[in-house]
Design a protein around this motif. Structure first.
Motif, PDB file in Angstrom:
ATOM      1  N   VAL A 190       0.848  -1.181   0.000  1.00  0.00           N
ATOM      2  CA  VAL A 190       0.000   0.000   0.000  1.00  0.00           C
ATOM      3  C   VAL A 190       0.893   1.245   0.000  1.00  0.00           C
ATOM      4  N   LEU A 191       0.390   2.325  -0.572  1.00  0.00           N
ATOM      5  CA  LEU A 191       1.160   3.571  -0.647  1.00  0.00           C
ATOM      6  C   LEU A 191       1.038   4.339   0.663  1.00  0.00           C
ATOM      7  N   GLU A 192       2.112   4.993   1.040  1.00  0.00           N
ATOM      8  CA  GLU A 192       2.131   5.754   2.283  1.00  0.00           C
ATOM      9  C   GLU A 192       2.064   7.249   1.979  1.00  0.00           C
ATOM     10  N   GLY A 193       1.378   7.985   2.825  1.00  0.00           N
ATOM     11  CA  GLY A 193       1.253   9.429   2.645  1.00  0.00           C
ATOM     12  C   GLY A 193      -0.164   9.884   2.946  1.00  0.00           C
ATOM     13  N   GLU A 194      -0.424  11.171   2.767  1.00  0.00           N
ATOM     14  CA  GLU A 194      -1.721  11.768   3.057  1.00  0.00           C
ATOM     15  C   GLU A 194      -2.476  11.992   1.760  1.00  0.00           C
ATOM     16  N   PHE A 195      -3.538  11.212   1.549  1.00  0.00           N
ATOM     17  CA  PHE A 195      -4.371  11.367   0.350  1.00  0.00           C
ATOM     18  C   PHE A 195      -5.251  12.598   0.506  1.00  0.00           C
ATOM     19  N   ILE A 196      -5.558  13.243  -0.612  1.00  0.00           N
ATOM     20  CA  ILE A 196      -6.350  14.463  -0.572  1.00  0.00           C
ATOM     21  C   ILE A 196      -7.710  14.209   0.097  1.00  0.00           C
ATOM     22  N   ASP A 197      -8.202  15.194   0.838  1.00  0.00           N
ATOM     23  CA  ASP A 197      -9.514  15.098   1.474  1.00  0.00           C
ATOM     24  C   ASP A 197     -10.573  15.345   0.403  1.00  0.00           C
ATOM     25  N   TRP A 198     -10.981  14.265  -0.268  1.00  0.00           N
ATOM     26  CA  TRP A 198     -11.850  14.422  -1.439  1.00  0.00           C
ATOM     27  C   TRP A 198     -13.218  14.987  -1.090  1.00  0.00           C
ATOM     28  N   ARG A 199     -13.682  14.790   0.125  1.00  0.00           N
ATOM     29  CA  ARG A 199     -14.996  15.326   0.513  1.00  0.00           C
ATOM     30  C   ARG A 199     -14.999  16.852   0.532  1.00  0.00           C
ATOM     31  N   ARG A 200     -13.859  17.443   0.830  1.00  0.00           N
ATOM     32  CA  ARG A 200     -13.766  18.907   0.846  1.00  0.00           C
ATOM     33  C   ARG A 200     -13.518  19.460  -0.551  1.00  0.00           C
ATOM     34  N   VAL A 201     -12.928  18.650  -1.413  1.00  0.00           N
ATOM     35  CA  VAL A 201     -12.579  19.116  -2.759  1.00  0.00           C
ATOM     36  C   VAL A 201     -13.795  19.168  -3.675  1.00  0.00           C
ATOM     37  N   VAL A 202     -14.676  18.171  -3.582  1.00  0.00           N
ATOM     38  CA  VAL A 202     -15.838  18.124  -4.476  1.00  0.00           C
ATOM     39  C   VAL A 202     -16.904  19.104  -3.979  1.00  0.00           C
ATOM     40  N   PRO A 203     -17.240  20.134  -4.773  1.00  0.00           N
ATOM     41  CA  PRO A 203     -18.239  21.121  -4.327  1.00  0.00           C
ATOM     42  C   PRO A 203     -19.626  20.492  -4.228  1.00  0.00           C
ATOM     43  N   SER A 204     -20.364  20.851  -3.190  1.00  0.00           N
ATOM     44  CA  SER A 204     -21.685  20.263  -2.974  1.00  0.00           C
ATOM     45  C   SER A 204     -22.808  21.290  -3.018  1.00  0.00           C
ATOM     46  N   ASN A 205     -22.448  22.577  -3.117  1.00  0.00           N
ATOM     47  CA  ASN A 205     -23.471  23.628  -3.093  1.00  0.00           C
ATOM     48  C   ASN A 205     -23.597  24.306  -4.450  1.00  0.00           C
ATOM     49  N   ASN A 206     -23.577  23.513  -5.517  1.00  0.00           N
ATOM     50  CA  ASN A 206     -23.665  24.075  -6.859  1.00  0.00           C
ATOM     51  C   ASN A 206     -25.066  24.614  -7.135  1.00  0.00           C
ATOM     52  N   SER A 207     -25.117  25.782  -7.730  1.00  0.00           N
ATOM     53  CA  SER A 207     -26.406  26.449  -7.960  1.00  0.00           C
ATOM     54  C   SER A 207     -27.068  26.044  -9.258  1.00  0.00           C
ATOM     55  N   THR A 208     -26.292  25.557 -10.229  1.00  0.00           N
ATOM     56  CA  THR A 208     -26.854  25.160 -11.523  1.00  0.00           C
ATOM     57  C   THR A 208     -26.901  23.635 -11.598  1.00  0.00           C
ATOM     58  N   ILE A 209     -28.104  23.099 -11.725  1.00  0.00           N
ATOM     59  CA  ILE A 209     -28.305  21.646 -11.782  1.00  0.00           C
ATOM     60  C   ILE A 209     -29.036  21.313 -13.086  1.00  0.00           C
ATOM     61  N   LEU A 210     -28.408  20.503 -13.932  1.00  0.00           N
ATOM     62  CA  LEU A 210     -28.985  20.080 -15.199  1.00  0.00           C
ATOM     63  C   LEU A 210     -28.937  18.562 -15.284  1.00  0.00           C
ATOM     64  N   THR A 211     -29.771  17.978 -16.133  1.00  0.00           N
ATOM     65  CA  THR A 211     -29.687  16.540 -16.406  1.00  0.00           C
ATOM     66  C   THR A 211     -29.592  16.342 -17.914  1.00  0.00           C
ATOM     67  N   ALA A 212     -28.927  15.252 -18.310  1.00  0.00           N
ATOM     68  CA  ALA A 212     -28.738  14.982 -19.735  1.00  0.00           C
ATOM     69  C   ALA A 212     -28.604  13.495 -19.968  1.00  0.00           C
ATOM     70  N   ASN A 213     -28.864  13.081 -21.215  1.00  0.00           N
ATOM     71  CA  ASN A 213     -28.609  11.722 -21.637  1.00  0.00           C
ATOM     72  C   ASN A 213     -27.111  11.567 -21.874  1.00  0.00           C
ATOM     73  N   VAL A 214     -26.500  10.559 -21.262  1.00  0.00           N
ATOM     74  CA  VAL A 214     -25.045  10.410 -21.318  1.00  0.00           C
ATOM     75  C   VAL A 214     -24.560  10.208 -22.749  1.00  0.00           C
ATOM     76  N   SER A 215     -25.219   9.337 -23.506  1.00  0.00           N
ATOM     77  CA  SER A 215     -24.785   9.050 -24.879  1.00  0.00           C
ATOM     78  C   SER A 215     -24.877  10.294 -25.761  1.00  0.00           C
ATOM     79  N   GLU A 216     -25.971  11.033 -25.643  1.00  0.00           N
ATOM     80  CA  GLU A 216     -26.144  12.233 -26.466  1.00  0.00           C
ATOM     81  C   GLU A 216     -25.103  13.284 -26.104  1.00  0.00           C
TER      82      GLU A 216
END
Length: 367
Positions: A235-261
């Protein structure tokens, strides 16, 4: 040593164990495959970072062990007639290989100098369907960093919490997360980082079935038990990034789309983008439509895709390849697009709760 087994089983085991045989090593025996005959036959390949052991059902009439020349041994067995194979090794390490009307004699190496694989505590393993782990690896490993200045990010973070197993990969431009939800609690918490090289080997061994794979964490190593195959890596040693803080959760623009299109539109616009001539895809999210453009010295391209929601004419640029990598990993037909402004990342999340994932891509500044 002497044993007889089915050729197909031996070829399959050699192809798996041979993946971790060292190409060049100061320990010459690591360039071969350790062959151990006892209750069954075990084949081991080890390069001091990752080791794979595969068991083969065989009729063992004389126990023993030696190191076979990996490539030659595999080529000989693969070319034998599709019948039972008999292998014997005498005290001078002369190997006799017989199958049908074919017979070979080669020389093996003494196994005395072959290092032992790391010992991992076999208690309290975490089990999950092989198909689920395979999906997690395939859905994240493309985002692993290749920058050796931060070795910890050249692997995938694995977290076990109560009823979930989460895998996260990150580099300087994107993040990928997949989460598996178990029906019962694992009743423990674990966190470790597995090198991408080891996970790619695990992915190759895994089958798309509900049979279980179990992983066990030691002090410095992780072991994956997959049927008759066992993989161990550091296993690798070190401090992995705190991904929960990196991914924004309060985004104001929310859209949905078909993945293939969405993918098709971005792929068409990206046709004039290459490794030599790079240019960002300019995305404009309006009322129920996404507009994509790119302009460079080759020419220009334009396409649109229907989306659900109003993007408020938000304009933002992205690396075409990173967007497509993320969309190809989305396991659902529809996806949610979360944005805040022209300088914040885009995050792809599930429309329904049957799948749990997040793919984040950082924007490129538009000129």
């Amino acid at each position: 040593m002497k044993f007889t087994c089915e050729k197909a089983l031996l070829v399959s085991a050699l192809s798996v164990a041979g993946r971790t045989v060292a190409q060049k090593s100061t320990i010459s025996c690591l360039e071969g495959i350790l062959l151990r005959a006892g209750v069954d036959v075990q084949l081991t390949g080890y390069n001091l970072e990752t080791g794979i052991t595969v068991k083969v059902a065989a009729n063992v009439t004389e126990a023993g062990l030696c190191v076979m020349p990996a490539r030659l041994f595999f080529d000989i067995v693969r070319k034998l007639p599709d019948e039972e194979v008999t292998i014997s090794v005498d005290e001078k390490l002369i190997v006799s290989i017989k199958g049908g009307a074919s017979s070979f004699q080669i020389t093996a190496l003494d196994a005395e100098d072959y290092p032992d694989l790391p010992d991992v505590n076999t208690a309290n393993g975490i089990s999950m369907p092989r198909s689920a782990l395979r999906e997690m690896i395939g859905g994240t490993i493309f985002s692993v960093s290749e920058n050796q200045s931060r070795p910890i990010h050249t692997g995938c973070l694995m977290e076990v919490q109560d009823t979930t197993v989460t895998m996260v990969a990150v580099d300087n431009f994107r993040l990928a997360r997949r989460t598996y939800h178990a029906e019962e609690s694992y009743e423990r918490e674990m966190k470790f980082v597995v090198p991408a090289t080891g996970l790619r080997e695990v992915e190759k061994i895994l089958t798309d079935t509900d049979d279980e794979v179990t992983f066990l964490l030691g002090d410095k190593h992780i072991m994956f038990e997959i049927g008759d195959a066992t993989l161990v890596c550091r296993v690798l040693e070190g401090e992995f990034i705190d991904w929960r803080r990196v991914v924004p959760s309060n985004n104001s623009t929310i859209l949905t789309a078909n993945v293939s299109e969405l993918m098709n539109s971005i792929e068409r616009v990206g046709l004039i983008v290459s490794e030599k001539i790079k240019s960002p895809v300019r995305c404009l999210f309006g009322d129920n439509i996404a507009d994509f453009k790119t302009v460079n010295t080759i020419g220009s391209a334009h396409d649109t895709c229907a989306v659900a929601g109003n993007g408020g004419e938000l304009e933002i640029g992205f690396n075409c390849k990173y967007l497509l990598d993320a969309l190809r990993a989305v396991p659902t037909e529809e996806v949610t697009l979360e944005l805040k402004n022209g300088l914040s990342p885009i995050v792809f999340t599930p429309v329904d709760t049957k799948k749990d994932f997040a793919y984040m891509v950082l924007p490129v500044r538009l000129h």
